[in-house]
Design a protein around this motif. Sequence first.
Motif, PDB file in Angstrom:
ATOM      1  N   ILE A 122       0.817  -1.221   0.000  1.00 48.52           N
ATOM      2  CA  ILE A 122       0.000   0.000   0.000  1.00 48.52           C
ATOM      3  C   ILE A 122       0.848   1.266   0.000  1.00 48.52           C
ATOM      4  N   TYR A 228      -5.980  -7.093   1.336  1.00 54.51           N
ATOM      5  CA  TYR A 228      -4.559  -7.263   1.629  1.00 54.51           C
ATOM      6  C   TYR A 228      -4.398  -8.166   2.851  1.00 54.51           C
ATOM      7  N   TRP A 233       3.526  -8.228   7.076  1.00 49.83           N
ATOM      8  CA  TRP A 233       4.136  -6.939   6.776  1.00 49.83           C
ATOM      9  C   TRP A 233       5.073  -6.534   7.917  1.00 49.83           C
TER      10      TRP A 233
END
Length: 367
Positions: A122, A228, A233
Amino acid sequence: MTQPEIIVIGGGIAGTSAAAHLAEHADVLLLEAEPHLGYHSTGRSAAIFIRNYGNEVLRALNAASAPVLQSGAGISDTGLLSPRGELLIASEEDIPELESYAREATGLEHLRPDQAVELVPILRKERIAAAILEPDAQDIDVDRMLQGYVRLLRSRGGKTVTGSRVRGLSRNKGVWQVTTEEGDYSASLIVNAGGAWADQIGELAGAHSVGLTPMRRSAVLLDAPKDYDIEHWPLFASVTESWYAKPDAGKLLVSPADEDPTHPHDAWPDDMVLAEGLYRYEQAVTVPVTRPSHSWAGLRSFTPDRTPVVGFDPAQEGFFWLAGQGGYGVQTAPALAALCAALCRGRAPELNTATVEALSPARFARG
């Protein structure tokens, strides 16, 4: 209750870990003002271990704490860390700051903008001029860590009293008298692990101020961006510390990385500060900010040189400082607890002499 040898004031991770270490060789009482341990900064931590976070002294403490956090030695059957990583991004004008951070750090990987976006899809690629990744940054299970230290303290005979705010401290014939809202106690040695209140506790004891400044740090939880999978992450942030974001139990924790000076209190977020921080974050990503599901704030207390203060007060006998951990309290707790126990017992610390001297409260003594 029998008279303890040592009273530790403050039941956050600093005070609890120190009390657990001290209880191996002494009768220890841990006093906490709030209804339960870890109420303030410990319970509101970003819960991540970043080896390169902080100045040279703090990095030495991070390195000394790492083996305990990795193994859980003495406080957990398994390690307290899990993989996360930290990604720092820089715009063109921020590259000097990124380079400065990298010069003083170890174990970093320099990434191109497209590689940064591969890790966090993102992110706006056009806003990234350079990026660095610290793969070894790891999540800390803070609650398991705190409870492990509590169990260790109690297994060694240490006691805890909560809901007992200290109102007075005085010393007579080598013994400290501690007056609290719930009762009076006495001990030959006081460990001041009062967090944002540590300077106030020092004042009660007649010790010299170490110049602590509590600073508010706010955060919100946002729903994960639609379509997502954010679980793997890394923590991602502006290298200028104007915002950071981190996956947290299926949501995204976002902080404006604020450091607003304030007074010791049960902190709450400022809506304008949150809005400004979320705007900065939103400029760096391709998805809109959704309505936060939860927001909170905590206090990170810094000394003037942004280094913790650990050691005996130069003027008040039997008064030991364990404060000023800033935003590094959880990840440095194992090293600082071991140092506290060594100094209180008159033993040689495992940390090098330069680090111990850099932490000493004597550096703030006037004259």
